[in-house]
Design a protein around this motif. Sequence first.
Motif, PDB file in Angstrom:
ATOM      1  N   TRP A 140       0.829  -1.180   0.053  1.00 23.11           N
ATOM      2  CA  TRP A 140       0.004  -0.055   0.017  1.00 23.11           C
ATOM      3  C   TRP A 140       0.915   1.309  -0.273  1.00 23.11           C
ATOM      4  O   TRP A 140       1.908   1.518   0.614  1.00 23.11           O
ATOM      5  CB  TRP A 140      -0.926   0.127   1.394  1.00 23.11           C
ATOM      6  N   SER A 141       0.295   2.444  -0.777  1.00 20.43           N
ATOM      7  CA  SER A 141       0.965   3.693  -0.642  1.00 20.43           C
ATOM      8  C   SER A 141      -0.274   4.566  -0.606  1.00 20.43           C
ATOM      9  O   SER A 141      -1.051   4.562  -1.206  1.00 20.43           O
ATOM     10  CB  SER A 141       1.640   4.016  -1.722  1.00 20.43           C
ATOM     11  N   LEU A 142      -0.424   5.344   0.613  1.00 21.36           N
ATOM     12  CA  LEU A 142      -1.383   6.223   0.991  1.00 21.36           C
ATOM     13  C   LEU A 142      -0.843   7.714   0.928  1.00 21.36           C
ATOM     14  O   LEU A 142       0.123   7.966   1.769  1.00 21.36           O
ATOM     15  CB  LEU A 142      -2.086   5.949   2.377  1.00 21.36           C
ATOM     16  N   MET A 143      -1.284   8.487   0.153  1.00 23.00           N
ATOM     17  CA  MET A 143      -0.902   9.899   0.047  1.00 23.00           C
ATOM     18  C   MET A 143      -1.755  10.949   0.785  1.00 23.00           C
ATOM     19  O   MET A 143      -2.827  10.790   1.002  1.00 23.00           O
ATOM     20  CB  MET A 143      -1.233  10.105  -1.600  1.00 23.00           C
ATOM     21  N   PHE A 144      -1.130  11.759   1.592  1.00 25.08           N
ATOM     22  CA  PHE A 144      -1.713  12.800   2.282  1.00 25.08           C
ATOM     23  C   PHE A 144      -1.044  14.239   1.788  1.00 25.08           C
ATOM     24  O   PHE A 144       0.161  14.337   1.616  1.00 25.08           O
ATOM     25  CB  PHE A 144      -1.056  12.495   3.808  1.00 25.08           C
ATOM     26  N   PHE A 194      -5.839  12.927   3.788  1.00 25.63           N
ATOM     27  CA  PHE A 194      -5.787  11.718   3.066  1.00 25.63           C
ATOM     28  C   PHE A 194      -6.360  12.000   1.527  1.00 25.63           C
ATOM     29  O   PHE A 194      -7.534  12.606   1.506  1.00 25.63           O
ATOM     30  CB  PHE A 194      -6.457  10.340   3.470  1.00 25.63           C
ATOM     31  N   THR A 195      -5.681  11.657   0.558  1.00 21.68           N
ATOM     32  CA  THR A 195      -6.281  12.198  -0.959  1.00 21.68           C
ATOM     33  C   THR A 195      -6.536  10.914  -1.728  1.00 21.68           C
ATOM     34  O   THR A 195      -7.618  10.796  -2.055  1.00 21.68           O
ATOM     35  CB  THR A 195      -5.237  13.075  -1.449  1.00 21.68           C
ATOM     36  N   HIS A 196      -5.653   9.797  -1.687  1.00 21.11           N
ATOM     37  CA  HIS A 196      -5.728   8.739  -2.742  1.00 21.11           C
ATOM     38  C   HIS A 196      -4.661   7.614  -2.028  1.00 21.11           C
ATOM     39  O   HIS A 196      -3.929   7.894  -1.452  1.00 21.11           O
ATOM     40  CB  HIS A 196      -5.672   9.143  -3.989  1.00 21.11           C
ATOM     41  N   ASP A 215      -9.134   2.250  -2.940  1.00 23.42           N
ATOM     42  CA  ASP A 215      -9.633   2.679  -1.492  1.00 23.42           C
ATOM     43  C   ASP A 215      -9.360   1.721  -0.564  1.00 23.42           C
ATOM     44  O   ASP A 215      -9.522   0.538  -0.466  1.00 23.42           O
ATOM     45  CB  ASP A 215     -11.233   2.685  -1.767  1.00 23.42           C
ATOM     46  N   PRO A 216      -8.751   2.366   0.568  1.00 18.76           N
ATOM     47  CA  PRO A 216      -8.037   1.685   1.645  1.00 18.76           C
ATOM     48  C   PRO A 216      -9.600   1.306   2.556  1.00 18.76           C
ATOM     49  O   PRO A 216     -10.232   1.958   2.589  1.00 18.76           O
ATOM     50  CB  PRO A 216      -7.007   2.451   2.148  1.00 18.76           C
ATOM     51  N   SER A 217      -9.152   0.258   3.281  1.00 21.05           N
ATOM     52  CA  SER A 217     -10.139  -0.028   4.395  1.00 21.05           C
ATOM     53  C   SER A 217     -10.042   0.933   5.456  1.00 21.05           C
ATOM     54  O   SER A 217      -8.914   1.517   5.562  1.00 21.05           O
ATOM     55  CB  SER A 217      -9.985  -1.486   5.008  1.00 21.05           C
ATOM     56  N   PRO A 218     -11.179   1.067   6.335  1.00 21.63           N
ATOM     57  CA  PRO A 218     -10.827   2.054   7.349  1.00 21.63           C
ATOM     58  C   PRO A 218      -9.731   1.711   8.142  1.00 21.63           C
ATOM     59  O   PRO A 218      -8.987   2.519   8.894  1.00 21.63           O
ATOM     60  CB  PRO A 218     -12.262   1.851   8.120  1.00 21.63           C
TER      61      PRO A 218
END
Length: 282
Positions: free
Chosen positions: A180-184, A189-191, A216-219
Amino acid sequence: MTKRIALATSAAHPELHEHDLPLVDALRATGLDPVAEVWTDPSVDWSAYDAILLRSVWDYHVRYDEFTEWLSQVDKAGVPVFNDSGLVRWNGDKQYLVEIRERGVAIVPSQIAAGACLREVVAGLDGQEIVIKPTVGAAALHTVRGVAGSDELSRAMDDLPDTVYLVQPFLSEILTDGEWSLMFIDGEFTHAVVKRPAAGDYRVQVMFGGEATVTDPSPAVLESARTALAAAGSPPLYARVDGVVVNGRFLLMELELIEPYLFLPEFPEATEKLAAAVAKRV
């Protein structure tokens, strides 16, 4: 007066990487005057700018002493850097993972080993499949994977430069489920994307054939990423949180705060958000 912002890049991408070009137009739309400048160019007068945004500085890890000296020179000139130069220095060496673990963040199990201690650490993991990577590094440079105690890994280690390394278990979930890569941006959080390696490889970077899919990541994954980012202190201008889910738990691999690839082409809306966040801070 229009505020000027230097987009610090590397000599390999003097006009910025093509994926960053839409950001130039987005910054102009906010009223800023963005100019690409090579960070190693001694002729650049950094004091002529109101701020510096690190973008394609993708050679910092092979010129790390020079890079940190450049940050000091910019600090003396009184020019703010995004992300903050202090945060960049902290994030430049992956030993921060040990510190962030002490702040309650679940990370991929990691040991730090320098010089002759590397073989001693690896010997203690005999029979386990592991990954060895420099604590100052990027793009999988000088990264090796193998079974501790095997002749193949020992030979691979013979070719490693004498520096400080992270020793971690190889997580098969990267092959099956992806990384996973989560962008902020400005703490929001954006995507997110899931990165998967090419068949027969374990590296997820595009130069090795890896692919990324907007997902979309899980909560639970999103909350874990927020926790990791919060452990770095006040919200950085931009951040990428990399990790892998193991037995239902998100484990942080890296907190990318220097000049990470933010997957803007995959999610163009984030380009305008980043430009607006820059304009707000300059």
